[in-house]
Design a protein around this motif. Structure first.
Motif, short mmCIF file in Angstrom:
data_model
loop_
_atom_site.label_atom_id
_atom_site.label_comp_id
_atom_site.label_asym_id
_atom_site.label_seq_id
_atom_site.Cartn_x
_atom_site.Cartn_y
_atom_site.Cartn_z
N VAL B 166 0.82 -1.21 0.00
CA VAL B 166 0.00 0.00 0.00
C VAL B 166 0.86 1.27 0.00
CG1 VAL B 166 -1.79 1.29 1.27
CG2 VAL B 166 -1.83 -1.22 1.25
N THR B 167 0.42 2.26 -0.79
CA THR B 167 0.96 3.62 -0.70
C THR B 167 -0.15 4.53 -0.18
OG1 THR B 167 0.31 4.39 -2.90
CG2 THR B 167 2.40 3.18 -2.73
N TYR B 168 0.25 5.70 0.28
CA TYR B 168 -0.73 6.66 0.81
C TYR B 168 -0.61 7.97 0.06
CZ TYR B 168 -1.08 3.20 4.51
OH TYR B 168 -1.28 2.02 5.19
N ASN B 169 -1.58 8.85 0.29
CA ASN B 169 -1.58 10.14 -0.39
C ASN B 169 -1.45 11.28 0.63
OD1 ASN B 169 -1.83 11.89 -2.67
ND2 ASN B 169 -3.97 12.29 -2.11
N LYS B 170 -0.33 11.98 0.57
CA LYS B 170 -0.10 13.20 1.36
C LYS B 170 -0.42 12.98 2.84
CE LYS B 170 -1.06 15.95 -2.79
NZ LYS B 170 -1.90 15.10 -3.63
N THR B 171 -1.16 13.94 3.44
CA THR B 171 -1.41 13.82 4.88
C THR B 171 -2.51 12.80 5.21
OG1 THR B 171 -2.93 15.70 4.86
CG2 THR B 171 -0.63 16.16 5.43
N ALA B 172 -3.00 12.07 4.23
CA ALA B 172 -3.97 11.00 4.50
C ALA B 172 -3.28 9.75 5.05
CB ALA B 172 -4.75 10.66 3.23
N ARG B 173 -1.95 9.79 5.15
CA ARG B 173 -1.23 8.64 5.71
C ARG B 173 -1.48 8.54 7.22
NH1 ARG B 173 5.19 7.96 4.75
NH2 ARG B 173 4.50 8.79 2.75
N ASN B 174 -1.38 9.67 7.89
CA ASN B 174 -1.54 9.86 9.35
C ASN B 174 -1.51 8.57 10.18
OD1 ASN B 174 -4.56 9.27 9.38
ND2 ASN B 174 -4.64 11.16 8.19
N HIS B 175 -2.65 8.21 10.80
CA HIS B 175 -2.66 7.02 11.67
C HIS B 175 -2.77 5.71 10.88
CE1 HIS B 175 -3.68 10.29 14.33
NE2 HIS B 175 -3.53 9.52 15.38
N CYS B 176 -3.06 5.83 9.58
CA CYS B 176 -3.37 4.63 8.78
C CYS B 176 -2.21 3.64 8.75
CB CYS B 176 -3.74 5.04 7.36
SG CYS B 176 -5.30 5.96 7.27
N ALA B 177 -1.01 4.16 8.51
CA ALA B 177 0.13 3.26 8.33
C ALA B 177 0.42 2.48 9.61
CB ALA B 177 1.36 4.05 7.90
N VAL B 178 0.16 3.08 10.75
CA VAL B 178 0.41 2.41 12.02
C VAL B 178 -0.73 1.44 12.35
CG1 VAL B 178 0.82 2.74 14.49
CG2 VAL B 178 1.82 4.32 12.84
N MET B 179 -1.96 1.89 12.15
CA MET B 179 -3.11 1.01 12.40
C MET B 179 -3.04 -0.25 11.53
SD MET B 179 -6.33 3.58 12.84
CE MET B 179 -6.56 4.54 14.36
N ALA B 180 -2.48 -0.10 10.34
CA ALA B 180 -2.40 -1.25 9.43
C ALA B 180 -1.49 -2.36 9.96
CB ALA B 180 -1.93 -0.79 8.04
N THR B 181 -0.77 -2.07 11.05
CA THR B 181 0.04 -3.13 11.66
C THR B 181 -0.66 -3.80 12.85
OG1 THR B 181 1.14 -1.70 13.30
CG2 THR B 181 2.13 -1.79 11.10
N ASP B 198 3.88 -2.74 -10.24
CA ASP B 198 3.60 -1.36 -10.63
C ASP B 198 4.01 -0.34 -9.58
OD1 ASP B 198 2.63 -2.27 -12.98
OD2 ASP B 198 0.51 -1.82 -12.58
N LEU B 199 4.12 -0.77 -8.31
CA LEU B 199 4.49 0.17 -7.25
C LEU B 199 6.01 0.19 -7.09
CD1 LEU B 199 1.86 -0.70 -4.47
CD2 LEU B 199 1.76 1.15 -6.17
N ASP B 200 6.55 1.40 -6.96
CA ASP B 200 7.98 1.55 -6.65
C ASP B 200 8.22 0.99 -5.26
OD1 ASP B 200 10.49 2.40 -5.94
OD2 ASP B 200 10.13 4.52 -6.34
N PRO B 201 9.09 -0.01 -5.11
CA PRO B 201 9.33 -0.60 -3.78
C PRO B 201 9.73 0.44 -2.74
CG PRO B 201 10.39 -1.92 -5.47
CD PRO B 201 9.88 -0.68 -6.15
N GLU B 202 10.37 1.54 -3.17
CA GLU B 202 10.77 2.59 -2.24
C GLU B 202 9.58 3.41 -1.76
OE1 GLU B 202 13.62 2.97 -0.97
OE2 GLU B 202 15.19 2.29 -2.34
N ALA B 203 8.47 3.33 -2.50
CA ALA B 203 7.30 4.16 -2.18
C ALA B 203 6.27 3.40 -1.34
CB ALA B 203 6.64 4.65 -3.46
N ILE B 204 6.47 2.08 -1.21
CA ILE B 204 5.52 1.29 -0.43
C ILE B 204 5.70 1.60 1.05
CG2 ILE B 204 4.88 -1.05 0.30
CD1 ILE B 204 5.71 -1.94 -2.59
N VAL B 205 4.63 2.05 1.70
CA VAL B 205 4.69 2.41 3.12
C VAL B 205 4.22 1.24 3.98
CG1 VAL B 205 3.77 3.97 4.88
CG2 VAL B 205 4.43 4.87 2.64
N THR B 206 3.17 0.58 3.55
CA THR B 206 2.69 -0.60 4.27
C THR B 206 2.97 -1.84 3.42
OG1 THR B 206 0.98 0.61 5.48
CG2 THR B 206 0.66 -1.76 5.23
N PRO B 207 3.95 -2.65 3.81
CA PRO B 207 4.23 -3.88 3.06
C PRO B 207 3.10 -4.89 3.23
CG PRO B 207 6.09 -3.21 4.46
CD PRO B 207 4.91 -2.42 4.90
#
Lengths: 225, 220
Positions: B166-181, B198-207
Motif C-alpha cells: 500500500v501507498t498513501y496520499n499526502k497527509t492522508a497517511r496519518n494514523h493509517c500506516a500504524v493502524m495497518a500493523t 507497478d508500485l515503486d518498492p521505495e514508495a511502499i509504506v505498508t508492506p
C-alpha cells in the motif's frame, strides 16, 4: 492604551521565531502566526498530522482534502516538504526535535504550568489532541493568549485552576499586553505595550512579575523595539 | 500468487461482529475509509469499541456510527466538533477514553509491533497519569502506556497492488500506516488497485505482510 489586535499578536510572535527553526503552530490563534512570517525567515513549519514544510492555504478551488493541517484546513506543501505517518510525526514532537511550539492557553502559572485543553465543563466532550505531546517535547514552548479573560481575570496565575496539560514547560508568554519569559526566578517582563505602565500590567496579572532593566516597547503593529 | 483484493466494502468488513474493537484510520476526513463506515453500518453490528483520532464531525463520516448508536466506547484524542458523539457523551450512553494523540498512535504501534507497552513522559503530573504505573528512568518520570489491539483495522490508502502493498496520499497517511500493523484483520480502502510490480518498492509504506484485504473505493 489599546491591547494588541489578534493580527498584531500573531505578527509579534512571528517576528520572534528563530530563523531556520523547526516550528509547530497549534490550532486556533497560533495557526495565524504563519501569515506573518517574514520573507526569508527560513522557518520550517510542522503539522502533527504528518507534514513538514507546510505552505500557505491554496487558492479557492485548488484545495486537496488529503492535504490538510492540524486544524483540518487545506494547506500546501513547500518545496523540500515531506509526508510521514503519525508515529514519526509524534517522534518529532515528543523527541525534542522541534525548536518551538506555539500554543494557545486558558492559563499559565508562574512556574510555567500550562492549562490549555479543558475548562472542566462537562457539557461538551474534552479534546486533548497533540497539544500535550508538543508541551512535553518541543525545546521551547511559547504561549500566545489574551492577557485576561473576557470578564477581566488574569490568565497568568499563581496556580492553574483548570486541569493541566503539562507542568513547568512554558518558556515564554506572548499576550496582547506584553512578552514574559518564564525563568527559574519567576516571571520576567521582557517587553511591554507602548503606553502601558508596569504597575498597570501588575494590576492585570495575578502572578508576581519581575522587571530586569528597561523592558522593550511593543508597538500597535506587533513590532518590538 | 497471493491476491488480497476483495469485491467491495461489504466484503472488506466480512466477519465483523457485535462487541468487536475496530481501528479506523484518518485525521478528520483525510485517511478515513468512508466505504467501510457505510459497510459496517449496513452489517448492523453494535457495541463496538472504536479506536480513532476523531469522533466524526456533523458530516458524512464516523458521526454516522454515533447517530446509529453502534459505538459503546471510543478511544480517541480529539472528539471535538462531533455533534452526534457529543449528544451521547452528555447522555452518558457512550464511554470515552481520552488519549493524547502521540500516545494513541504509539499504543497502536506497540500493539502492532508486539511490544508490551512503552514509557512516555506525556501526561506526567496530569490527569492522564491517573491509575498508571510510574517508572523513573535516569531521574526522569515516565508513565507506562499499554498497547492497543483491534479485531479489525480499517484504513484508507492511495494505491495497492494485488499482493496488498500500500501507498498513501499526502497527509492522508496519518494514523493509517500504524493502524495497518495492529488489527487482527486489516482491510485497506484504496483509490485504485494496480498490478504487482507497478508500485515503486521505495514508495511502499505498508508492506503486504500486514494487509489481509484490499478493495477499490467505488467512484460514486
Amino acid at each position: 492604551m489599546t491591547p494588541l489586535s489578534r493580527d498584531a499578536l500573531a505578527r509579534m510572535v512571528a517576528l520572534h521565531l528563530p530563523e531556520q527553526g523547526f516550528v509547530n503552530l497549534g490550532i486556533g490563534a497560533p495557526t495565524h502566526v504563519a501569515d506573518y512570517l517574514p520573507a526569508g525567515s527560513g522557518v520550517i513549519l510542522h503539522s502533527e498530522n504528518g507534514i513538514l514544510n507546510v505552505g500557505p492555504k491554496p487558492a479557492a478551488g485548488e484545495e486537496d482534502w488529503d492535504l490538510i493541517n492540524a486544524g483540518k484546513m487545506p494547506i500546501s506543501l513547500r518545496s523540500g516538504g515531506s509526508y510521514f505517518d503519525s508515529s514519526l510525526s509524534f517522534a518529532m514532537m515528543r523527541g525534542g526535535h522541534l525548536d518551538v511550539a506555539v500554543l494557545g492557553a486558558f492559563q499559565v502559572s508562574k512556574n510555567g504550568d500550562l492549562a490549555n485543553w479543558t475548562t472542566g465543563d462537562n457539557g461538551s466532550p474534552p479534546g486533548i489532541g497533540g497539544a500535550i505531546d508538543l508541551a512535553v517535547g518541543a525545546k521551547s514552548i511559547w504561549v500566545m493568549m489574551d492577557h485576561v479573560t473576557k470578564d477581566g481575570r488574569s490568565r497568568i496565575v499563581e496556580r492553574c485552576g483548570y486541569p493541566l496539560t503539562a507542568r513547568g514547560v512554558v518558556t515564554r508568554i506572548f499576550t496582547n499586553l506584553c512578552i514574559i519569559d518564564v525563568t527559574e526566578d519567576g516571571l520576567a517582563v521582557r517587553a511591554l505595550l507602548d503606553g502601558l505602565a508596569i504597575e498597570a500590567l501588575r494590576d492585570r496579572t495575578e502572578a508576581p512579575l519581575r522587571v530586569m532593566g528597561d523592558p522593550l516597547t511593543i508597538r500597535q503593529d506587533g513590532s518590538v523595539a | 500468487m497471493r491476491n488480497v483484493v476483495v469485491e467491495d466494502a461489504a466484503a472488506a468488513v466480512e466477519g465483523i461482529k457485535d462487541g468487536d474493537t475496530v481501528m479506523m484510520g484518518g485525521f478528520g476526513g483525510a485517511g478515513l475509509p468512508l466505504g467501510v463506515v457505510k459497510a459496517v453500518l449496513d452489517r448492523g453490528v453494535r457495541d463496538l469499541t472504536l479506536i480513532s483520532n476523531n469522533a466524526g464531525s456533523t458530516e458524512d463520516d464516523l458521526s454516522l456510527w454515533f447517530e446509529a448508536r453502534i459505538v459503546r466506547k471510543i478511544v480517541c484524542s480529539y472528539p471535538r466538533s462531533a455533534k452526534h458523539f457529543a449528544e451521547q457523551y452528555r447522555a452518558g450512553t457512550v464511554e470515552l477514553e481520552l488519549v493524547p494523540q502521540g500516545t494513541l498512535v504509539e499504543r497502536i504501534r506497540a500493539g502492532g509491533a508486539g511490544l508490551g507497552g512503552f514509557l512516555s513522559p506525556v501526561g506526567v503530573g496530569t490527569v492522564f497519569a491517573d491509575g498508571k504505573e510510574k517508572i523513573v528512568v535516569d531521574g526522569r518520570e515516565f508513565i507506562l502506556e499499554l498497547p492497543l489491539h483491534a479485531d479489525f483495522a480499517f484504513v484508507k490508502g492511495h494505491l495497492a497492488d494485488t499482493l496488498g502493498n500500500v501507498t498513501y496520499n499526502k497527509t492522508a497517511r496519518n494514523h493509517c500506516a500504524v493502524m495497518a500493523t495492529a488489527g487482527r484483520t486489516v482491510a485497506v480502502e484504496v483509490d485504485r488497485v494496480v498490478n504487482v510490480g507497478d508500485l515503486d518498492p521505495e514508495a511502499i509504506v505498508t508492506p503486504c505482510i500486514f494487509v489481509d484485504r484490499v478493495f477499490a473505493r467505488s467512484s460514486r
